[in-house]
Design an enzyme around this catalytic site. Structure first.
Site, PDB file in Angstrom:
ATOM      1  CE  LYS A 248     -11.690   6.499 -18.584  1.00  0.00           C
ATOM      2  NZ  LYS A 248     -11.978   7.782 -17.944  1.00  0.00           N
TER       3      LYS A 248
ATOM      4  NE  ARG B 287      -2.974   0.449   3.321  1.00  0.00           N
ATOM      5  CZ  ARG B 287      -2.281   0.731   4.427  1.00  0.00           C
ATOM      6  NH1 ARG B 287      -1.552   1.827   4.480  1.00  0.00           N
ATOM      7  NH2 ARG B 287      -2.297  -0.084   5.464  1.00  0.00           N
TER       8      ARG B 287
ATOM      9  CE1 TYR C  99     -15.342   9.953 -16.468  1.00  0.00           C
ATOM     10  CE2 TYR C  99     -15.035   9.996 -14.100  1.00  0.00           C
ATOM     11  CZ  TYR C  99     -15.347   9.309 -15.251  1.00  0.00           C
ATOM     12  OH  TYR C  99     -15.664   7.978 -15.181  1.00  0.00           O
TER      13      TYR C  99
ATOM     14  CG  ASP D 165      -8.626  14.667 -15.403  1.00  0.00           C
ATOM     15  OD1 ASP D 165      -7.921  14.017 -16.194  1.00  0.00           O
ATOM     16  OD2 ASP D 165      -9.675  14.221 -14.889  1.00  0.00           O
TER      17      ASP D 165
END
Ligand SMILES: *Cc1c(COP(=O)(O)O)cnc(C)c1O
Length: 396
Positions: free
Chosen positions: A211, A61, A114, A186
């Site tokens: 993407k 993690r 988005y 972004d």
């Protein structure tokens, strides 16, 4: 490795970044280190790693060798410090907001971001006293006017989704910095092959690697690229503990996709240029928005801050929603699905799909008309895509 690649071409960077030969085995492809935890040689080494005084891994993690390769690879091409990989693009966004905003702080963002990025601010972060507002950031006066004394993040998506409206990155950075805020960009739509916001003074870049970066429609993943080590140190503690981490196997798949990023982006863009012109001259099309067309109101800005107009096109079929739905129901080669940036062409209807959670008046104000169709052009042979459009338009 990162330094050696700094001045090389984008294609070379994407093929080689994060891809050093494995020291232990000589493997050319990166090993998948599928381990949740890492042994210490002795107590002193464990203590030094926890104290940040010694390099090395502790627990996946908090960091992992396969994930670190991907964090290095994307950072190399974006021109920032080592990235922080996340389980999804939304996890990247939420990690940045969680790390940089306190109760009472404000984020101002692009109105047509988005959809979920906006929803999570207005519905969820608001419950913790974090304020947000969304404006047309392509209008710099509107952005300036939206800055409040407590604004700590200016959040830009350019080109924005699905309106393909651009925001001037250098100007947005100046507005953010004059207000003492951070510029978060972004960069999912452009990909780092076509646009590197840190070159325009952005402080943090985020990606949905689902993407273009992964590019094969088989992984959900995200990445945060801080501009420097100081910004990385602000984000890293939250990233380590929030639990939005990536899995090593997911990182390996994204690393494999990343190798062909530049090739895919250029192939799809070549197709998109041809299809945008086809749509613009089609008698059944009302309008087309594509930054590579002279008709795009920000053609000059696209040329200035991007290395190419990309492969996302928005358009409206004459006859509005009904005609658009007919087109989407009739295409065969193109797939009716959300998401974008894969090798296959995807077509969707934002106002009933990706942006359906937005109130209609906000959606219209953001330029997402009821009949807007968004297409993410892939890498197929362009004649086949045009034949598919021809066939479908004949039925409309
Ligand atoms: C898909 C997308 C996101 C969210 O990413 P996920 O990987 O789906 O969580 C964020 N921003 C943009 C521009 C996107 O297209």
């Amino acid at each position: 490795m990162t330094d050696n690649l700094k001045n090389l071409g984008r294609t070379t960077q994407t093929i080689h970044a994060g891809q050093h030969v494995d020291a232990a085995t000589g493997a050319v492809a990166p090993p998948i280190i599928q381990s949740s935890t890492f042994a210490f040689a002795d107590c002193a080494q464990g203590a030094a790693r926890f104290a940040g005084e010694a390099d090395g891994f502790i627990y996946t993690r908090m960091g992992n060798p396969t994930i670190a390769r991907l964090e290095e690879a994307v950072a190399t091409i974006e021109g920032g410090a080592q990235g922080l990989a996340t389980g999804s693009g939304m996890a990247a966004f939420c990690t940045v907001v969680f790390a940089l905003l306190n109760q009472g702080d404000h984020l101002v963002g692009t109105s047509s971001v988005y959809g979920p990025s906006r929803v999570v601010m207005e519905r969820d972060f608001s419950r913790f006293g974090v304020e947000s507002s969304f404006v047309d950031t392509s209008d710099l006066d509107a952005l300036r006017a939206a800055i409040r004394p407590n604004t700590k993040i200016v959040f830009i998506e350019t080109p924005a989704n699905p309106t393909i409206v651009l925001t001037d990155l250098a100007a947005a950075a100046e507005i953010a910095h004059n207000a003492g805020a951070v510029l978060l960009v972004d960069n999912t739509f452009a990909s780092p092959v076509l646009q590197r916001p840190i070159e325009y003074d952005a402080d943090v870049v985020m990606h949905s690697m689902t993407k273009f970066i992964n590019g094969h429609t088989d992984v959900v993943a995200g990445m945060i690229i801080p501009k420097d080590d100081e910004m990385r140190a602000r984000l890293k503690p939250v990233h380590a503990y929030l639990g939005a981490c990536m899995d090593p196997h997911q990182a390996w798949l994204a690393l494999r996709g990343f190798k062909t990023l530049a090739l895919r982006v250029r192939a799809a863009q070549d197709n998109a240029g041809i299809i945008a012109e086809y749509l613009e001259t089609h008698h059944k099309v009302e309008w087309v928005r594509y930054p590579g067309l002279k008709s795009h109101p920000q053609y000059e800005l696209a040329d200035r801050q991007m290395d190419g107009p990309g492969s996302l096109i928005s358009f409206e079929v004459k006859g509005g929603v009904e005609a658009g739905a007919k087109l989407l129901d009739t295409v065969k080669l193109m797939t009716l699905a959300v998401s974008l940036g894969g090798v296959e062409t995807l077509i969707q209807h934002p106002s009933s799909m990706t942006h359906a959670a937005m109130p209609r008046e906000d959606r219209i104000a953001a330029g997402i008309t009821d009949g807007l169709v968004r297409v993410s052009i892939g890498c197929e042979d362009v004649e086949d895509l045009i034949a598919d459009f021809d066939r479908a338009f004949a039925e409309v």
